[in-house]
Design a protein around this motif. Structure first.
Motif, PDB file in Angstrom:
ATOM      1  N   ASP A  29       7.958  -6.437   7.252  1.00 35.08           N
ATOM      2  CA  ASP A  29       6.777  -6.591   6.392  1.00 35.08           C
ATOM      3  C   ASP A  29       5.576  -5.859   6.990  1.00 35.08           C
ATOM      4  O   ASP A  29       4.807  -5.219   6.280  1.00 35.08           O
ATOM      5  N   MET A  30       5.438  -5.921   8.317  1.00 33.80           N
ATOM      6  CA  MET A  30       4.349  -5.235   9.005  1.00 33.80           C
ATOM      7  C   MET A  30       4.489  -3.718   8.855  1.00 33.80           C
ATOM      8  O   MET A  30       3.495  -3.017   8.633  1.00 33.80           O
ATOM      9  N   ILE A  31       5.708  -3.217   8.956  1.00 36.41           N
ATOM     10  CA  ILE A  31       5.935  -1.777   8.792  1.00 36.41           C
ATOM     11  C   ILE A  31       5.523  -1.339   7.392  1.00 36.41           C
ATOM     12  O   ILE A  31       4.828  -0.339   7.218  1.00 36.41           O
ATOM     13  N   ALA A  32       5.942  -2.088   6.385  1.00 36.95           N
ATOM     14  CA  ALA A  32       5.595  -1.748   4.998  1.00 36.95           C
ATOM     15  C   ALA A  32       4.080  -1.745   4.812  1.00 36.95           C
ATOM     16  O   ALA A  32       3.525  -0.831   4.197  1.00 36.95           O
ATOM     17  N   MET A  33       3.422  -2.743   5.381  1.00 37.77           N
ATOM     18  CA  MET A  33       1.968  -2.820   5.246  1.00 37.77           C
ATOM     19  C   MET A  33       1.302  -1.642   5.955  1.00 37.77           C
ATOM     20  O   MET A  33       0.383  -1.020   5.421  1.00 37.77           O
ATOM     21  N   SER A  41      10.213  -0.481  -1.402  1.00 38.02           N
ATOM     22  CA  SER A  41      10.182   0.959  -1.132  1.00 38.02           C
ATOM     23  C   SER A  41      10.573   1.258   0.314  1.00 38.02           C
ATOM     24  O   SER A  41      11.307   2.215   0.581  1.00 38.02           O
ATOM     25  N   LEU A  42      10.104   0.440   1.239  1.00 29.40           N
ATOM     26  CA  LEU A  42      10.475   0.608   2.641  1.00 29.40           C
ATOM     27  C   LEU A  42      11.987   0.473   2.808  1.00 29.40           C
ATOM     28  O   LEU A  42      12.632   1.317   3.419  1.00 29.40           O
ATOM     29  N   VAL A  43      12.556  -0.581   2.261  1.00 34.70           N
ATOM     30  CA  VAL A  43      13.999  -0.806   2.400  1.00 34.70           C
ATOM     31  C   VAL A  43      14.778   0.319   1.729  1.00 34.70           C
ATOM     32  O   VAL A  43      15.778   0.799   2.269  1.00 34.70           O
ATOM     33  N   ALA A  44      14.317   0.781   0.582  1.00 29.99           N
ATOM     34  CA  ALA A  44      15.001   1.879  -0.104  1.00 29.99           C
ATOM     35  C   ALA A  44      14.998   3.144   0.760  1.00 29.99           C
ATOM     36  O   ALA A  44      16.013   3.841   0.846  1.00 29.99           O
TER      37      ALA A  44
END
Length: 76
Positions: A29-33, A41-44
């Motif tokens: 979650d921190m990476i996505a933020m 989108s991050l996981v994709a």
């Protein structure tokens, strides 16, 4: 030891779920933020770039680990 937490999402038009320890979800979650992108989108993007033989859960754990390693290296 932490219990696994399962999250469901769509990847390439298919529903899937991934179970990880809560600590990994927190880092992801921190990476996505940090990247200013949605979690999906991050996981994709991680899914699209992982080696075919590496399971998605493993790829997510490695991404979280690499992110933290990079933060340690740049802060030291």
């Amino acid at each position: 030891m932490s219990d696994l937490v399962k999250r469901s999402l769509s990847l390439s038009g298919h529903r899937t779920s991934v179970a990880l320890e809560p600590e990994f979800w927190t880092v992801l979650d921190m990476i996505a933020m940090t990247r200013q992108q949605s979690f999906a989108s991050l996981v994709a993007s991680l899914d699209a770039t992982r080696p075919p033989a590496r399971p998605l859960a493993s790829a997510l754990r490695v991404a979280a680990l690499l992110h933290l390693q990079k933060r340690i290296e740049t802060s030291g």
